[in-house]
Scaffold this active site. Structure first.
Site, short mmCIF file in Angstrom:
data_model
loop_
_atom_site.label_atom_id
_atom_site.label_comp_id
_atom_site.label_asym_id
_atom_site.label_seq_id
_atom_site.Cartn_x
_atom_site.Cartn_y
_atom_site.Cartn_z
N ALA A 26 42.35 -29.38 -0.44
CA ALA A 26 43.78 -29.64 -0.61
C ALA A 26 44.54 -28.32 -0.51
O ALA A 26 44.26 -27.39 -1.26
CB ALA A 26 44.03 -30.29 -1.97
N VAL A 27 45.46 -28.29 0.42
CA VAL A 27 46.33 -27.12 0.56
C VAL A 27 47.72 -27.59 0.17
O VAL A 27 48.28 -28.51 0.79
CB VAL A 27 46.31 -26.56 2.00
CG1 VAL A 27 47.04 -25.22 2.03
CG2 VAL A 27 44.89 -26.40 2.51
N ILE A 28 48.25 -26.97 -0.90
CA ILE A 28 49.50 -27.46 -1.49
C ILE A 28 50.55 -26.36 -1.40
O ILE A 28 50.34 -25.25 -1.91
CB ILE A 28 49.26 -27.92 -2.95
CG1 ILE A 28 48.20 -29.03 -2.96
CG2 ILE A 28 50.57 -28.39 -3.59
CD1 ILE A 28 47.79 -29.52 -4.33
N THR B 132 51.39 -21.63 -2.82
CA THR B 132 51.13 -20.45 -2.01
C THR B 132 52.24 -20.19 -1.00
O THR B 132 52.75 -21.13 -0.40
CB THR B 132 49.79 -20.59 -1.23
OG1 THR B 132 49.66 -19.49 -0.36
CG2 THR B 132 49.70 -21.87 -0.44
N HIS C 123 51.48 -18.48 1.56
CA HIS C 123 50.78 -18.48 2.86
C HIS C 123 50.16 -19.85 3.17
O HIS C 123 49.12 -19.97 3.76
CB HIS C 123 49.79 -17.32 2.98
CG HIS C 123 48.58 -17.40 2.09
ND1 HIS C 123 48.64 -17.40 0.73
CD2 HIS C 123 47.27 -17.47 2.39
CE1 HIS C 123 47.41 -17.46 0.23
NE2 HIS C 123 46.57 -17.51 1.23
N ARG D 148 47.79 -39.26 -2.30
CA ARG D 148 47.13 -39.47 -1.00
C ARG D 148 45.63 -39.24 -1.00
O ARG D 148 44.93 -39.62 -0.06
CB ARG D 148 47.74 -38.51 0.04
CG ARG D 148 49.16 -38.89 0.34
CD ARG D 148 49.88 -37.91 1.21
NE ARG D 148 51.31 -38.22 1.16
CZ ARG D 148 52.25 -37.61 1.80
NH1 ARG D 148 51.94 -36.63 2.61
NH2 ARG D 148 53.50 -37.97 1.70
N1 INI Z 1 42.84 -22.69 -0.62
C1 INI Z 1 42.93 -24.03 -0.70
O1 INI Z 1 41.94 -24.73 -0.47
N2 INI Z 1 44.11 -24.62 -1.01
C2 INI Z 1 45.24 -23.91 -1.27
O2 INI Z 1 46.31 -24.52 -1.56
C3 INI Z 1 45.16 -22.51 -1.23
N3 INI Z 1 46.29 -21.70 -1.57
O3 INI Z 1 47.24 -22.25 -2.14
O4 INI Z 1 46.33 -20.52 -1.35
C4 INI Z 1 43.92 -21.91 -0.89
N4 INI Z 1 43.82 -20.56 -0.82
C5 INI Z 1 42.56 -19.87 -0.87
C6 INI Z 1 41.95 -19.65 0.49
O5 INI Z 1 41.48 -20.89 1.03
C7 INI Z 1 40.77 -18.70 0.42
O6 INI Z 1 39.82 -19.20 -0.48
C8 INI Z 1 41.17 -17.29 -0.01
O7 INI Z 1 42.22 -16.79 0.79
C9 INI Z 1 39.96 -16.32 0.10
O8 INI Z 1 39.48 -16.25 1.43
#
Ligand code: INI
Length: 156
Positions: free
Chosen positions: A86-88, A92, A94, A133
């Site tokens: 899940a990327v929220i 973040t 980024h 979802r």
């Molecule tokens: N990784 C996720 O799976 N979801 C997120 O929302 C997220 N955010 O918010 O930053 C996230 N970041 C970590 C990234 O996937 C790496 O683990 C990290 O950058 C180290 O490589």
């Protein structure tokens, strides 16, 4: 479904018996990831995949999913793989980097190894969207993995 009498057409086959499925799940936003996982496992078992034919690999975040998928794909042990995470956006700045690069990595693994990968990585604006979802997204990813695994067998 056959519309054209003389054209051979593949059929959607959701019989999961005997299929070996690898799941790679990000632990970031763990509640949403676990919701995705339970939807996925429910779909897989409902369609006949044995839990003994599944593996669950967990990684810290969505950006680490592709490298673990690639390792599973090159092992030759799995008929299809599933990416769960899940990327929220709220969490973040980024967001775009994590969502775009994880999706690109997932596509690259399936194209370069020939092992299908269902993309069950949610990208949402906030937690509420993710929670509402996750069940269906995980389920859909499980179904895609079964269908694509069977399609690859059918085409080879
Ligand atoms: N990784 C996720 O799976 N979801 C997120 O929302 C997220 N955010 O918010 O930053 C996230 N970041 C970590 C990234 O996937 C790496 O683990 C990290 O950058 C180290 O490589």
């Amino acid at each position: 479904m056959a519309k054209y009498e003389h054209i051979e057409e593949t059929e959607k086959n959701l019989n999961g018996s005997g299929l070996r499925i690898g799941m790679v799940m990000s632990r970031f936003n763990i509640e949403a990831s676990e919701g995705l996982l339970s939807g996925c496992v429910a779909a897989l078992t409902h369609h006949g995949v044995n839990t003994s034919d599944m593996i669950l690999v967990t990684v810290p975040g969505a950006l680490e999913i592709p490298v673990a998928l690639r390792k599973l794909a090159s092992s030759g042990k799995y008929d299809a793989l599933v990416a769960l995470g899940a990327v929220i956006r709220g969490e973040t700045y980024h967001f775009e980097v994590v969502s775009n690069e994880s999706a690109r990595g997932v596509m690259q693994v399936q194209q370069e190894t020939g092992v299908p990968v269902a993309n069950g990585i949610l990208t949402t604006e906030n937690d509420d969207q993710a929670f509402s979802r996750m069940g269906e997204k995980g389920r859909d990813a499980g179904l895609v993995a079964i269908e694509m695994a069977n399609l690859m067998r059918r085409l080879s």
